[in-house]
Motif scaffolding. Structure first.
Motif, PDB file in Angstrom:
ATOM      1  N   ASP A   1       5.868 110.017 158.804  1.00 25.63           N
ATOM      2  CA  ASP A   1       5.718 110.620 160.135  1.00 25.63           C
ATOM      3  C   ASP A   1       6.971 111.401 160.527  1.00 25.63           C
ATOM      4  O   ASP A   1       6.875 112.493 161.089  1.00 25.63           O
ATOM      5  N   GLN A   2       8.126 110.839 160.239  1.00 30.20           N
ATOM      6  CA  GLN A   2       9.376 111.533 160.566  1.00 30.20           C
ATOM      7  C   GLN A   2       9.523 112.821 159.759  1.00 30.20           C
ATOM      8  O   GLN A   2       9.957 113.844 160.288  1.00 30.20           O
TER       9      GLN A   2
ATOM     10  N   ARG B   1       8.218 123.654 151.862  1.00 34.94           N
ATOM     11  CA  ARG B   1       8.660 123.331 150.495  1.00 34.94           C
ATOM     12  C   ARG B   1       9.382 121.982 150.491  1.00 34.94           C
ATOM     13  O   ARG B   1       9.176 121.167 149.601  1.00 34.94           O
ATOM     14  N   HIS B   2      10.201 121.756 151.514  1.00 36.96           N
ATOM     15  CA  HIS B   2      10.904 120.471 151.636  1.00 36.96           C
ATOM     16  C   HIS B   2       9.899 119.330 151.831  1.00 36.96           C
ATOM     17  O   HIS B   2       9.997 118.288 151.169  1.00 36.96           O
ATOM     18  N   PHE B   3       8.949 119.517 152.735  1.00 35.79           N
ATOM     19  CA  PHE B   3       7.921 118.499 152.976  1.00 35.79           C
ATOM     20  C   PHE B   3       7.160 118.176 151.694  1.00 35.79           C
ATOM     21  O   PHE B   3       6.965 117.008 151.345  1.00 35.79           O
ATOM     22  N   LEU B   4       6.738 119.196 150.973  1.00 37.48           N
ATOM     23  CA  LEU B   4       5.969 118.992 149.744  1.00 37.48           C
ATOM     24  C   LEU B   4       6.786 118.254 148.690  1.00 37.48           C
ATOM     25  O   LEU B   4       6.254 117.410 147.957  1.00 37.48           O
ATOM     26  N   ALA B   5       8.081 118.534 148.621  1.00 35.57           N
ATOM     27  CA  ALA B   5       8.944 117.882 147.636  1.00 35.57           C
ATOM     28  C   ALA B   5       9.220 116.418 147.978  1.00 35.57           C
ATOM     29  O   ALA B   5       9.364 115.585 147.079  1.00 35.57           O
ATOM     30  N   GLU B   6       9.272 116.099 149.254  1.00 38.78           N
ATOM     31  CA  GLU B   6       9.666 114.750 149.692  1.00 38.78           C
ATOM     32  C   GLU B   6       8.506 113.788 149.932  1.00 38.78           C
ATOM     33  O   GLU B   6       8.683 112.576 149.895  1.00 38.78           O
ATOM     34  N   ARG B   7       7.325 114.280 150.200  1.00 39.97           N
ATOM     35  CA  ARG B   7       6.236 113.417 150.652  1.00 39.97           C
ATOM     36  C   ARG B   7       5.793 112.371 149.640  1.00 39.97           C
ATOM     37  O   ARG B   7       5.394 111.272 150.021  1.00 39.97           O
TER      38      ARG B   7
END
Length: 109
Positions: free
Chosen positions: A21-22, A75-81
């Motif tokens: 969520d964060q 791109r950051h979201f996709l890499a970290e999720r």
């Protein structure tokens, strides 16, 4: 023509759901201010399924979606999720009828 998708995310546990969520929340301000082609980007919880999140996304067209996917915050979201998730399922959508900011739409006619 508008382009949409629904993504169902299942987090590993409640701590992972909170962290997810964060991560998602960190993207929202960028989406709001830097993506005019993103018409709707709504994150939902599911009653009775505390580790599930459902995203509903609506874009002006396929090009707007592709531009969204190129943004640094996405791109950051996709890499970290992945570190938070047990699974995810993506369903792409073509709207045929409904009500939106521009009024009623019926693509079947």
């Amino acid at each position: 023509m508008e382009f949409g998708l629904v993504v169902r995310f299942v987090a590993r546990d409640s701590a992972a759901a909170h962290a997810f969520d964060q991560l998602a929340e960190a993207c929202l301000e960028e989406i709001r201010t830097r993506e005019p082609g993103t018409l709707l980007y709504v994150i939902h919880t599911v009653p009775g399924e505390p580790n599930v999140r459902v995203f509903y996304e609506l874009y002006a067209d396929r090009a707007a979606f592709e531009e969204h996917e190129r943004q640094p915050h996405i791109r950051h979201f996709l890499a970290e999720r992945a570190q938070y998730l047990e699974s995810l399922e993506v369903t792409f959508l073509d709207r045929i009828a409904g009500k939106g900011p521009e009024g009623d739409i019926d693509r079947r006619r």
